[in-house]
Design an enzyme around this catalytic site. Structure first.
Site, mmCIF file in Angstrom:
data_model
loop_
_atom_site.group_PDB
_atom_site.id
_atom_site.type_symbol
_atom_site.label_atom_id
_atom_site.label_comp_id
_atom_site.label_asym_id
_atom_site.label_seq_id
_atom_site.Cartn_x
_atom_site.Cartn_y
_atom_site.Cartn_z
ATOM 1 N N ASP A 39 0.809 -1.206 0.000
ATOM 2 C CA ASP A 39 0.000 0.000 0.000
ATOM 3 C C ASP A 39 0.841 1.254 0.000
ATOM 4 O O ASP A 39 2.037 1.219 0.196
ATOM 5 C CB ASP A 39 -0.840 0.033 1.282
ATOM 6 C CG ASP A 39 -2.170 -0.635 1.060
ATOM 7 O OD1 ASP A 39 -2.432 -1.050 -0.074
ATOM 8 O OD2 ASP A 39 -2.941 -0.732 2.036
ATOM 9 N N LYS A 61 -4.072 3.208 -3.174
ATOM 10 C CA LYS A 61 -5.234 3.952 -3.658
ATOM 11 C C LYS A 61 -4.782 5.312 -4.195
ATOM 12 O O LYS A 61 -3.629 5.683 -4.091
ATOM 13 C CB LYS A 61 -6.226 4.158 -2.506
ATOM 14 C CG LYS A 61 -6.673 2.857 -1.860
ATOM 15 C CD LYS A 61 -7.610 2.065 -2.787
ATOM 16 C CE LYS A 61 -8.099 0.792 -2.136
ATOM 17 N NZ LYS A 61 -7.064 -0.230 -1.999
ATOM 18 N N GLY A 96 0.190 0.337 9.200
ATOM 19 C CA GLY A 96 -0.394 0.164 10.531
ATOM 20 C C GLY A 96 -0.814 -1.264 10.778
ATOM 21 O O GLY A 96 -0.044 -2.204 10.564
ATOM 22 N N ASP A 97 -2.040 -1.424 11.237
ATOM 23 C CA ASP A 97 -2.601 -2.749 11.480
ATOM 24 C C ASP A 97 -3.605 -3.052 10.372
ATOM 25 O O ASP A 97 -4.393 -2.189 10.003
ATOM 26 C CB ASP A 97 -3.308 -2.756 12.843
ATOM 27 C CG ASP A 97 -3.891 -4.121 13.135
ATOM 28 O OD1 ASP A 97 -3.223 -4.914 13.815
ATOM 29 O OD2 ASP A 97 -5.009 -4.421 12.659
ATOM 30 N N ALA A 126 -1.444 3.288 13.623
ATOM 31 C CA ALA A 126 -1.002 4.688 13.719
ATOM 32 C C ALA A 126 -1.593 5.384 14.943
ATOM 33 O O ALA A 126 -0.911 6.157 15.620
ATOM 34 C CB ALA A 126 -1.387 5.442 12.445
ATOM 35 N N MET A 179 -7.983 9.949 9.296
ATOM 36 C CA MET A 179 -8.775 10.679 8.312
ATOM 37 C C MET A 179 -7.933 11.403 7.294
ATOM 38 O O MET A 179 -6.754 11.643 7.474
ATOM 39 C CB MET A 179 -9.588 11.721 9.027
ATOM 40 C CG MET A 179 -8.750 12.497 10.017
ATOM 41 S SD MET A 179 -9.165 14.202 10.068
ATOM 42 C CE MET A 179 -7.541 14.897 10.219
ATOM 43 N N GLY A 208 3.361 10.532 11.538
ATOM 44 C CA GLY A 208 3.825 10.004 12.812
ATOM 45 C C GLY A 208 4.863 8.907 12.655
ATOM 46 O O GLY A 208 4.759 8.084 11.749
HETATM 47 N N1 SAH Z 1 -4.400 0.445 8.956
HETATM 48 C C1 SAH Z 1 -3.826 1.735 9.270
HETATM 49 C C2 SAH Z 1 -4.796 2.876 9.022
HETATM 50 C C3 SAH Z 1 -5.192 3.034 7.591
HETATM 51 S S1 SAH Z 1 -6.262 4.410 7.345
HETATM 52 C C4 SAH Z 1 -3.360 1.721 10.728
HETATM 53 O O1 SAH Z 1 -3.678 0.802 11.467
HETATM 54 O O2 SAH Z 1 -2.646 2.637 11.120
HETATM 55 C C5 SAH Z 1 -5.129 5.666 6.862
HETATM 56 C C6 SAH Z 1 -5.087 6.755 7.922
HETATM 57 O O3 SAH Z 1 -4.272 6.331 8.993
HETATM 58 C C7 SAH Z 1 -4.461 8.039 7.446
HETATM 59 O O4 SAH Z 1 -5.375 8.848 6.762
HETATM 60 C C8 SAH Z 1 -4.027 8.665 8.738
HETATM 61 O O5 SAH Z 1 -5.089 9.272 9.393
HETATM 62 C C9 SAH Z 1 -3.619 7.445 9.541
HETATM 63 N N2 SAH Z 1 -2.179 7.225 9.479
HETATM 64 C C10 SAH Z 1 -1.533 6.206 8.908
HETATM 65 N N3 SAH Z 1 -0.195 6.323 9.071
HETATM 66 C C11 SAH Z 1 -0.003 7.448 9.776
HETATM 67 C C12 SAH Z 1 1.136 8.117 10.288
HETATM 68 N N4 SAH Z 1 2.382 7.642 10.091
HETATM 69 N N5 SAH Z 1 0.967 9.268 10.968
HETATM 70 C C13 SAH Z 1 -0.264 9.749 11.182
HETATM 71 N N6 SAH Z 1 -1.382 9.174 10.732
HETATM 72 C C14 SAH Z 1 -1.266 8.033 10.042
#
Ligand code: SAH
Length: 522
Positions: A39, A61, A96-97, A126, A179, A208
Site C-alpha cells: 500500500d 489507492k 499500521g494494522d 497509527a 482521516m 507520525g
Molecule cells: N491500517 C492503518 C490505518 C489506515 S487508514 C493503521 O492501522 O494505522 C489511513 C489513515 O491512517 C491516514 O489517513 C491517517 O489518518 C492514519 N495514518 C496512517 N499512518 C499514519 C502516520 N504515520 N501518521 C499519522 N497518521 C497516520
C-alpha cells in the site's frame, strides 16, 4: 494438494512508518515472500528486506506515490487470489494494522471464499503509535480511561455508516480520528454541535513515527484553523482529549540535532550492500530512498585453487563473498589462503575478509587500484623486492578495470584474473525514480551504480530533471570520472574512499551548507 503447495496469503501490518516498528513476523514474511502487494502508507524502508527475485506490486489507492496508479480494491483482491493459486507466498502489506481501517477484514473474507489459506499479522496501528511518538499517552490514570479509534471519512457515499456524533461527543475518553485532513472542519463542527467542549485539548500528528513527524496542538474549537495555518498534510491523525496536552512535556521523538535531519538521501547500491549505508544515514537523521540500480549475480564456475599464488587480491566485499562461495562449493574453506599474502583494496573488503577469519596483509591507504599497486610493490609486502612475488591472483567482478593486473604484469609478475560475479542493472520503479529526482543528496559508491542509474533513467538528459538543489556525492575519483562521462559533475567527493568516508563527506557538506536547512516537508 496440501496447503504448502497451494500458496498462502499473509495479511500483514507494516506499522506506522518507522521501520523499527515492523514486527519480527512481518520482517520474516517480507524476507521470504514470492510476491508483495503493498500500500501507499507503508514506510519507504519496509521493502528493503525483500528477496532480490520477489515480485513487488504497488496496489495503493489514489493520492499515492507520484506516477503510481490507483488500484481498485477488487483488483487487489483478485491479484491476491491469483498469485496464491499460482502457488506463491503472497504478502499483502498494509500500513499500521491490517484490521484497523485497512480493509484487511474484507480481504480475509475474500480469501475464505476463494478457499485460500491465510494468516493475519497484526501491526502497530497509527492511532497508538503516532500518538506515543508525539508524547500523547492515549489513556492516563485520572485523565482518560478509554480511547476510541474512529475513521473520519469525508463522505458517506462510500457505503460507510455515518458517525454517531452524539455518542462521540459524550464518549468518556480520548477520540483518535484517522482521516483525510480535509474532513477536519466537519469533524470539529459536528462534535461541538453535539456538545463536545470547545476548550478540550486536541492535537494533530502528521507523518507520525517518521523522521519528519510534526505535532500541532490546539483546543477543539481552534483545531481546524490551527491545522490550516500549519498546512497539515496527510497522513495525519487527530486526537481530541485532555491527554493531547501532554505532548508539550512528553514529546521525545524527532531527530533534532542529527546532522542529516530532514534530508533525503538516495542510495544507489545493490540491495545487499545498501543496507549498511542506508542504516548509517538513517541513524544520522536522513530519510533514505533506495534505488538499487544494480544486482550482484555470482558467475558459476569451477572451484578456485589459491595454492601457487604468492598474492591473492580482492577488490570488493562482493568479491570476497563470491570467492568464499566458490571455495565452499569446492569443499574448501579459509585454509585455502594459507601461505599467500592477502591484499584488500580497501577497509570494506578487509572487513569482509575479517568476517571470514582472514586478516588482510595489505590494505592500501588509498582505496583505488593505483593505491593497491603501490602497496603491493612496496618492499614490506615483498621483503626481497617485488621479484619475490611471482604469481598473483585477482578475484573480482567481470569487466572490472584492468589497471591493477596490468601494472603488476608490467613489473614482471604473472597475473591470473578470475571473474566471480557480475553486476547487472535492475529496473527502477517510477516511484523510486520520482523520489530520486527530488532528493537532497544522491550517493554513488561505485562506477557500476553510476552506469546502472543512468541506464535506468530513460535518457541521460533525465538527470537534468533532478531537482537543481540535489547534490551528487561520489565515493572517489574513479566514480567521479564515470559521473563526468555521463555529464554529471559530483558536488562532493569523499576523501576516504569507503562507506565511512562517503558518509563523512556527506555530513560535512550538509552541515557546512549554512542557511540551506531543508524546507518544512509537506
Ligand atoms: N491500517 C492503518 C490505518 C489506515 S487508514 C493503521 O492501522 O494505522 C489511513 C489513515 O491512517 C491516514 O489517513 C491517517 O489518518 C492514519 N495514518 C496512517 N499512518 C499514519 C502516520 N504515520 N501518521 C499519522 N497518521 C497516520
Amino acid at each position: 494438494m496440501n496447503d504448502a503447495d497451494r500458496g498462502r496469503v499473509y495479511i500483514v501490518g507494516a506499522g506506522p512508518g518507522d521501520p523499527g516498528l515492523l514486527t519480527v513476523r512481518a520482517t520474516e514474511l517480507i524476507a521470504t515472500a514470492d510476491v508483495v502487494l503493498y500500500d501507499r502508507l507503508i514506510g519507504a524502508e519496509t521493502l528493503d528486506g525483500v528477496r532480490a527475485d520477489a515480485e513487488l506490486v504497488y496496489v495503493g489507492k489514489a493520492g499515492g506515490a507520484p506516477g503510481a496508479a490507483s488500484v481498485p480494491q477488487a483488483e487487489t483482491e483478485e491479484l491476491m487470489v491469483a498469485h496464491a493459486r499460482a502457488g506463491k507466498s503472497v504478502v499483502r502489506l498494509k500500513g499500521g494494522d491490517p484490521f484497523v481501517f485497512g480493509r484487511g477484514g474484507e480481504e480475509a473474507l475474500t480469501m475464505l471464499q476463494a478457499g485460500i489459506p491465510f494468516e493475519v499479522v497484526p501491526g502497530i496501528t497509527a492511532g497508538l503509535s503516532a500518538t506515543a511518538y508525539a508524547g500523547i499517552p492515549v489513556t492516563f490514570r485520572g485523565v482518560s480511561s478509554a480511547v476510541a479509534l474512529i475513521t473520519g471519512h469525508e463522505d458517506t457515499d462510500k457505503g460507510e455508516p455515518a458517525l454517531d456524533w452524539a455518542a462521540l461527543a459524550t464518549f468518556p475518553g480520548t477520540l483518535v480520528f484517522y482521516m483525510g485532513v480535509g474532513a477536519l472542519p466537519a469533524i470539529v463542527t459536528s462534535l461541538m454541535a453535539a456538545g463536545r467542549r470547545g476548550s478540550e485539548a486536541a492535537a494533530l500528528v502528521e507523518c507520525g513515527t517518521l523522521p519528519w513527524q510534526r505535532t500541532v496542538t490546539a483546543t477543539l474549537d481552534t483545531l481546524a484553523e490551527t491545522a490550516a495555518a500549519a498546512n497539515v498534510r496527510p497522513p495525519a491523525l487527530t486526537v481530541i482529549g485532555e491527554v493531547a496536552s501532554f505532548s508539550e512535556r512528553l514529546h521525545w521523538f524527532g531527530g533534532d540535532g542529527l546532522p542529516l535531519k530532514g534530508r533525503s538521501v538516495v542510495v544507489t547500491r545493490a540491495r545487499p550492500q545498501a543496507g549498511e549505508l542506508a542504516d548509517r544515514l538513517r541513524r544520522l537523521g536522513a530519510t533514505v530512498v533506495q534505488t538499487p540500480t544494480i544486482r550482484i549475480e555470482p558467475i558459476a564456475g569451477p572451484s578456485v585453487s589459491l595454492s601457487g599464488y604468492d598474492i591473492v587480491c580482492l577488490t570488493s566485499p562482493n568479491g570476497v563473498h563470491a570467492l568464499f562461495e566458490r571455495l565452499h562449493a569446492g569443499g574448501q574453506d579459509a585454509r585455502a589462503f594459507a601461505g599467500t599474502v592477502v591484499a584488500a583494496i580497501g577497509p570494506g573488503t578487509a572487513q569482509a575478509l575479517a568476517d571470514r577469519g582472514i586478516r588482510a596483509d595489505v590494505v592500501p591507504e588509498r582505496s583505488v587500484a593505483e593505491g593497491l599497486v603501490e602497496a603491493l610493490l612496496d618492499d614490506r609486502v615483498a621483503p626481497s623486492g617485488p621479484a619475490a612475488v611471482r604469481r598473483a591472483l585477482f578475484a573480482g567482478a567481470s569487466g572490472a578495470r584492468e589497471t591493477l593486473p596490468e601494472a603488476l604484469r608490467a613489473s614482471g609478475i604473472e597475473v591470473d584474473v578470475v571473474s566471480l560475479y557480475e553486476t547487472v542493472s535492475e529496473p527502477l520503479s517510477q516511484a523510486a525514480l520520482a523520489a530520486a529526482r527530488q532528493a537532497d543528496y544522491i550517493t554513488f559508491a561505485s562506477s557500476s551504480s553510476v552506469r546502472a542509474l543512468f541506464g535506468a533513467l530513460e535518457s541521460e538528459s533525465d538527470l537534468a530533471a533532478l531537482a537543481p538543489t540535489t547534490r551528487i556525492v561520489s565515493i572517489g575519483p574513479v566514480t567521479s570520472e564515470t559521473l563526468r562521462e555521463h555529464g554529471a559533475e559530483p558536488h562532493v567527493q569523499a576523501t576516504r574512499h569507503d562507506i565511512d568516508g562517503l558518509v563523512a563527506a556527506l555530513v560535512q557538506d550538509a552541515t557546512a551548507a549554512v542557511g540551506s536547512a531543508p524546507a518544512e516537508r509537506s
